[in-house]
Enzyme design. Structure first.
Site, PDB file in Angstrom:
ATOM      1  N   HIS A   1       0.820  -1.219   0.000  1.00 44.56           N
ATOM      2  CA  HIS A   1       0.000   0.000   0.000  1.00 44.56           C
ATOM      3  C   HIS A   1       0.852   1.266   0.000  1.00 44.56           C
ATOM      4  O   HIS A   1       0.312   2.363  -0.135  1.00 44.56           O
ATOM      5  CB  HIS A   1      -0.927   0.038   1.212  1.00 44.56           C
ATOM      6  CG  HIS A   1      -1.921  -1.082   1.248  1.00 44.56           C
ATOM      7  ND1 HIS A   1      -2.739  -1.372   0.187  1.00 44.56           N
ATOM      8  CD2 HIS A   1      -2.210  -1.991   2.226  1.00 44.56           C
ATOM      9  CE1 HIS A   1      -3.504  -2.422   0.504  1.00 44.56           C
ATOM     10  NE2 HIS A   1      -3.187  -2.808   1.714  1.00 44.56           N
TER      11      HIS A   1
ATOM     12  N   ASP B   1      -2.207 -10.924  -1.966  1.00 45.59           N
ATOM     13  CA  ASP B   1      -2.778 -10.430  -0.716  1.00 45.59           C
ATOM     14  C   ASP B   1      -4.259 -10.136  -0.969  1.00 45.59           C
ATOM     15  O   ASP B   1      -4.663  -9.856  -2.104  1.00 45.59           O
ATOM     16  CB  ASP B   1      -2.044  -9.153  -0.301  1.00 45.59           C
ATOM     17  CG  ASP B   1      -2.444  -8.636   1.065  1.00 45.59           C
ATOM     18  OD1 ASP B   1      -1.748  -8.925   2.036  1.00 45.59           O
ATOM     19  OD2 ASP B   1      -3.471  -7.916   1.133  1.00 45.59           O
TER      20      ASP B   1
ATOM     21  N   HIS C   1      -5.911  -7.617  -0.309  1.00 45.48           N
ATOM     22  CA  HIS C   1      -6.151  -6.208  -0.616  1.00 45.48           C
ATOM     23  C   HIS C   1      -5.446  -5.793  -1.907  1.00 45.48           C
ATOM     24  O   HIS C   1      -4.384  -6.322  -2.241  1.00 45.48           O
ATOM     25  CB  HIS C   1      -5.652  -5.326   0.534  1.00 45.48           C
ATOM     26  CG  HIS C   1      -6.296  -5.611   1.852  1.00 45.48           C
ATOM     27  ND1 HIS C   1      -5.890  -6.650   2.664  1.00 45.48           N
ATOM     28  CD2 HIS C   1      -7.319  -5.002   2.496  1.00 45.48           C
ATOM     29  CE1 HIS C   1      -6.637  -6.671   3.756  1.00 45.48           C
ATOM     30  NE2 HIS C   1      -7.516  -5.686   3.680  1.00 45.48           N
TER      31      HIS C   1
ATOM     32  N   ASP D   1      -3.903 -13.092   4.454  1.00 47.60           N
ATOM     33  CA  ASP D   1      -5.184 -12.510   4.856  1.00 47.60           C
ATOM     34  C   ASP D   1      -6.337 -13.001   3.977  1.00 47.60           C
ATOM     35  O   ASP D   1      -7.479 -12.580   4.151  1.00 47.60           O
ATOM     36  CB  ASP D   1      -5.137 -10.987   4.880  1.00 47.60           C
ATOM     37  CG  ASP D   1      -4.590 -10.372   3.610  1.00 47.60           C
ATOM     38  OD1 ASP D   1      -4.264 -11.123   2.667  1.00 47.60           O
ATOM     39  OD2 ASP D   1      -4.484  -9.128   3.545  1.00 47.60           O
TER      40      ASP D   1
END
Length: 288
Positions: A101, A138, A140, A218
């Protein structure tokens, strides 16, 4: 191998001086970690074995540096070292990193430094690498490296993520070369079937000299932030699929463990690495 801490000079390869300077202000670090007091205690405990901490915004810089920034910098150093080792030996795993991110001018989502970007820039500058692929699995969206490599034809970005959760960065989506959006609640069989299909297409479209694999756990069922329903066995198979694609094509692969917000994640990572070894996709002989 024990990586060194990424230096300021290393970080300036990808980060602006203004961004690095801003990290000296506690409220900036707090905004990047973007968690409430309870979750912050859990997260900092994970990084530095502290059981209780006050809100980051109230901590002096000396504590921010030693308990937050230095651990992050060591993981960044691990990602850069993993790129070198993968080039030399065919594979490497950094048990950490994957801060997808963060981009050159801002952090977010628990990500303070852009280690994926730095790993690839190091490979371009110091190794015989001219084309890299990021496979980001991931849960996200990896909006940080997407912003860093916008319109860079040397880097192909494959991103398979939950469309319903953070960061919802619609601008960064424009720079994903192979975008695979899935929904909350996606289960193991559907996830793996889609992954195989989409990866095949990605490798037909692009032939990399290096593969950086962001292997967040995750996606596990029960993860409070990922919101997917992939079993531990499914995570092991996912990692096996990605390594098989790389190893069959003699592409050096760097694995970063990225996000995972349950205590069980560490055990799943260990079991997956053991599985890769048993399937002869990696060789743990001599690894220290």
């Amino acid at each position: 191998m024990e990586p060194g801490e990424a230096t300021k000079e290393d970080l300036l390869v990808v980060h602006t001086p203004e961004y690095l300077e801003s990290l000296k202000r506690s409220y900036v670090a707090a905004s990047i970690l973007e968690v409430e007091i309870f979750n912050l205690c859990v997260y900092i405990s994970f990084l530095s074995s502290i059981k209780q901490v006050p809100p980051v915004a109230l901590l002096p810089y000396c504590i921010i540096r030693s308990k937050v920034l230095v651990p992050f910098r060591k993981q960044v150093g691990g990602s850069v070292l993993a790129g070198k080792v993968a080039y030399e030996r065919g594979w490497a795993i950094n048990v950490g990193g994957g801060f997808h991110h963060c981009c050159g001018y801002r952090g977010g989502g628990f990500c303070v430094y852009a280690d994926i970007t730095l790993c690839i820039h190091f490979a371009f500058a110091n190794l015989n690498i001219s084309r890299a692929m990021i496979v980001d699995l991931d849960a996200h969206q990896g909006n940080g490296h997407e912003r860093d490599f916008a319109d860079d034809d040397r880097v192909f970005i494959f991103d398979m993520y939950n469309r319903d959760i953070y960061p919802l960065d619609y601008e960064a989506k424009r720079w994903i070369d192979r975008r695979v959006e899935i929904s909350s609640g996606t289960r193991t069989d559907s996830y793996l079937t889609r992954l195989k299909q989409e990866l095949e297409g990605a490798f037909q479209a692009f032939a990399p000299d290096l593969l950086v694999y962001n292997a967040g756990t995750d996606i596990l069922e029960g993860d409070p932030l990922g919101r997917l329903e992939v079993s531990p066995e499914g995570v092991k198979e996912r990692d096996e699929i990605v390594f098989s694609f790389a190893r069959q094509r003699n592409i050096p692969i760097v694995m970063l463990t990225s996000g995972g917000y349950m205590r069980s994640s560490a055990g799943v990572i260990a079991e997956s690495i053991s599985n890769l070894h048993s399937k002869k996709l990696i060789d743990l002989a001599g690894v220290n």
